[in-house]
Design an enzyme around this catalytic site. Structure first.
Site, PDB file in Angstrom:
ATOM      1  N   ASP A 301       0.861  -1.172   0.000  1.00  0.00           N
ATOM      2  CA  ASP A 301       0.000   0.000   0.000  1.00  0.00           C
ATOM      3  C   ASP A 301       0.908   1.237   0.000  1.00  0.00           C
ATOM      4  OD1 ASP A 301      -2.172   1.671  -0.001  1.00  0.00           O
ATOM      5  OD2 ASP A 301      -3.247   0.639   1.590  1.00  0.00           O
ATOM      6  N   GLU A 488     -10.738   6.708   3.986  1.00  0.00           N
ATOM      7  CA  GLU A 488      -9.668   6.185   4.859  1.00  0.00           C
ATOM      8  C   GLU A 488      -9.767   6.765   6.275  1.00  0.00           C
ATOM      9  OE1 GLU A 488      -5.903   5.357   2.987  1.00  0.00           O
ATOM     10  OE2 GLU A 488      -6.731   5.849   1.041  1.00  0.00           O
TER      11      GLU A 488
HETATM   12  C1  BGC Z   1      -5.297   2.931   0.319  1.00  0.00           C
HETATM   13  C2  BGC Z   1      -5.509   1.889  -0.749  1.00  0.00           C
HETATM   14  C3  BGC Z   1      -5.383   2.502  -2.122  1.00  0.00           C
HETATM   15  C4  BGC Z   1      -4.036   3.200  -2.202  1.00  0.00           C
HETATM   16  C5  BGC Z   1      -3.778   3.825  -3.559  1.00  0.00           C
HETATM   17  C6  BGC Z   1      -4.050   3.765   0.096  1.00  0.00           C
HETATM   18  O1  BGC Z   1      -3.968   4.843   0.976  1.00  0.00           O
HETATM   19  O2  BGC Z   1      -5.216   2.292   1.585  1.00  0.00           O
HETATM   20  O3  BGC Z   1      -6.772   1.285  -0.605  1.00  0.00           O
HETATM   21  O4  BGC Z   1      -5.526   1.519  -3.098  1.00  0.00           O
HETATM   22  O5  BGC Z   1      -3.977   4.221  -1.228  1.00  0.00           O
HETATM   23  O6  BGC Z   1      -4.502   4.970  -3.759  1.00  0.00           O
END
Ligand code: BGC
Length: 612
Positions: A301, A488
């Site tokens: 991630d 998030e």
């Molecule tokens: C998130 C992921 C996402 C990634 C790319 C991260 O902060 O946890 O779910 O795919 O960013 O944008």
């Protein structure tokens, strides 16, 4: 040998391996080579030609607007580009494709000409492109429980993603959320592992279809594993479970995703007994790769390398690193140093690169590296929007319908529609819509709930945005309230941000009181990424509908309110009764004998008439 000549010889070698393998397949029936074996041969012969820098390059993913993206592609042999929050690649779909074609050409001009993977967070449709079809977030699809529909939605998402230049999506989120305080509950289908598993399978099949075609994309199961089961629902927090508990309770969706051929899995931000999941070798290598026989890519991630232990994450089994926002140099030099000091083995690097190349061959990128321009007219097409509207209708959960006041008669004289969420497609769509944190304004191509209501009836419709007007003569008030968009950790409650409560804001509570005082019949439409504590508001209203985050097709809601269709949705989460219920950290056994939800998982009313 000149560079150019060298280049041609190498490409010839790759192609000839392919031809020889195909020939031996047609000439020798006994030892027929399967397409997968052929891919393995091509992977091996290409790997054999690669330098260490080229291998490390393949393991790197960067943003398309990084300062020196083109130089990085040619000189650092980048394997993948991500489009996440930030500047759009172009003004329209043609522009997006053109940008990615330019970058792809750069990759193809390198010594070995290995094509790039282009990845996007298309988590409810190609939600980063204004004008795309935006579907209900996964929690709404969990309420629909309709696997065939989820498969169709994933197929459309793949088409619209490819139409904007992508061959890889970071979706579906297959978390099983145990705590509504987690800001990502809506990205997941359900608190129930069986519902999650069934819809995960449908999503993988829908996205990937025939992976070698140009209208399908590689899917990603995320976030491996335990993301939705952290203590107090904190994004990236500690998941207090043993490996056994975690395997029994949270692993089923991954097993089914892998069995359905998923191409990639993303590691999670959470920790397990203090060990970051990114560096959890037992789970990533032993359990996922060996135990489940997963042959695809494990991707880190965001900035996973610098955040979770550098080379420890590679040793644990991460194959590709989101080396974004300044991480590229650290990652590439750090990994090289690790290899020279023998703290990372070359076998591990080869395994990582093979997994990346394998997926590129499975996607047929060596033969078809560019996006298909004929897909562009399908973006946001009526056919796609009709499926999204169906998904909205099927996701709605009717929690209360006192005196059967729904469906609303089309013959009423006066209807008041209340609340800023009623006329704002940004607010109705939640996070991950156009931008990372979502929008608070209308966006292109979407229909609001108010517009949907206006299509259903000739009644006088008054819009009272902030419940500041008096309309005691109204036949009914449709009051739309709920959460404002978040993504998030911004949506965590009690976490770092602590911006939201599991209740409605005071002003939204007052909207309902305001019309109650006027003696008007009240229908509440709740827009939210999770169940909210709304016990009082449910009591005060005549009808109450949980609508989750419906996306671009707000008129799907009106079609059910006015009885063109029946309700179908069932609660994908138990519905809380009181804020106190959420004070502890809790897990799957939360809803035990001592704490009863207001509505059980699976609850949902329907209209009584049978002619739907
Ligand atoms: C998130 C992921 C996402 C990634 C790319 C991260 O902060 O946890 O779910 O795919 O960013 O944008």
């Amino acid at each position: 040998m000149t560079y150019k000549y060298n280049h041609i010889v190498l490409k010839y070698l790759i192609i000839s391996t392919f031809l020889v393998a195909s020939f031996s397949c047609s000439q020798n029936k006994v030892a027929a080579v399967t397409p997968e074996q052929l891919i393995e041969q091509r992977v091996d012969s290409l790997l054999a030609l690669m330098t260490l820098d080229e291998k490390i390059g393949q393991m790197s993913q960067i943003r398309h607007f990084d300062d020196s993206v083109e130089i990085a592609i040619t000189e650092k042999f980048i394997g993948s580009i991500i489009h996440s929050d930030g500047p759009a690649p172009g003004e329209n779909a043609e522009g997006w494709q053109a940008k990615f074609i330019t970058l792809q050409k750069k990759a193809l001009s390198t010594r070995l000409g290995i094509p790039l993977l282009f990845a996007v967070d298309a988590v409810h449709g190609q939600n980063t492109y204004e004008g795309a079809t935006i579907f209900p977030h996964n929690i709404g699809l969990g309420a629909s429980g309709n696997a065939a529909l989820v498969q169709e939605i994933a197929k459309i998402t793949a088409i619209e993603s490819q139409a904007t230049g992508f061959n890889w999506v970071f979706s579906p989120c297959v978390a099983v959320p145990y705590n509504e305080k987690w800001g990502r509950v809506y990205e997941a289908f359900s608190e129930d592992v069986k519902v999650t598993s069934a819809l995960t399978k449908a999503s993988v099949i829908g996205h990937q279809g025939e992976l070698n075609q140009r209208n399908t994309v590689m899917a990603t199961a995320k976030h491996f594993v335990g993301d939705g089961a952290t203590d107090y629902g904190v994004e990236g927090g500690e998941t207090s479970m043993s490996i056994k508990e975690l395997s029994e309770q949270l692993m089923a969706p991954y097993k089914i995703a892998v069995a359905s051929g998923i191409g990639s899995v993303m590691a999670s931000f959470n920790t397990l007994s203090g060990v970051p999941m990114h560096s959890h070798k037992t789970l990533i290598t032993d359990s996922l790769k060996i135990g489940m026989n997963f042959s695809g890519i494990v991707v880190s991630d965001w900035k996973g390398y610098s955040r979770f232990g550098g080379n420890a994450i590679i040793n644990a089994g991460i194959d590709m690193v989101m080396a974004v926002d300044g991480d590229l140099e650290d990652f590439q030099t750090g990994l090289k140093r690790g290899i020279s000091k023998d703290s990372v083995s070359i076998n591990r690097i080869d395994d990582a690169v093979k997994r990346i190349l394998r997926q590129k061959f499975r996607l047929n990128l060596f033969e078809n590296p560019f996006p298909d321009s004929t897909l562009i007219p399908l973006i946001g097409s009526e056919k796609h929007r009709n499926i999204a509207k169906q998904a909205v209708r099927e996701s709605l959960v009717l929690l209360k319908n006192e005196g059967q006041i729904l469906p609303i008669s089309k013959e009423l004289n006066k209807i008041v529609v209340v609340g800023e969420h009623a006329n704002n497609s940004g607010l109705q769509s939640g996070g991950w819509t156009i931008s990372w944190q979502g929008e608070t304004e209308n966006y292109k191509g979407a229909t609001t709930i108010l517009e949907g209501i206006q299509k259903q009836t000739d009644a006088e419709i008054v819009y009272d945005e902030n419940a500041s007007e008096q309309h005691p003569d109204a036949d009914i008030a449709i009051i739309v309230v709920g959460e404002t968009p978040y993504a998030e950790f911004f949506g965590d409650i009690g976490g770092e941000m602590d911006r939201y409560q599991l209740t409605l804001t005071e002003s939204h509570q007052n909207y309902i009181k305001h019309y109650k005082k006027q003696g008007v019949t009240i229908v509440v439409i709740l827009i939210s990424g999770r169940p909210l504590v709304t016990t009082e508001q449910i009591e005060m209203s005549d009808a109450f509908v949980a609508s989750w985050l419906p996306g671009s097709e707000g008129d799907g809601i009106a079609e059910v309110l006015f009885g063109n269709y029946n309700f179908k949705g069932k609660l994908p989460h138990s519905w809380p009764k009181s804020v106190d219920d959420f004070n502890g950290k809790y897990g799957p056994n939360f809803w035990d004998d001592t704490i009863k939800p207001l509505y059980e998982f699976g609850y949902g009313l329907k209209y009584e008439e049978t002619n739907f």
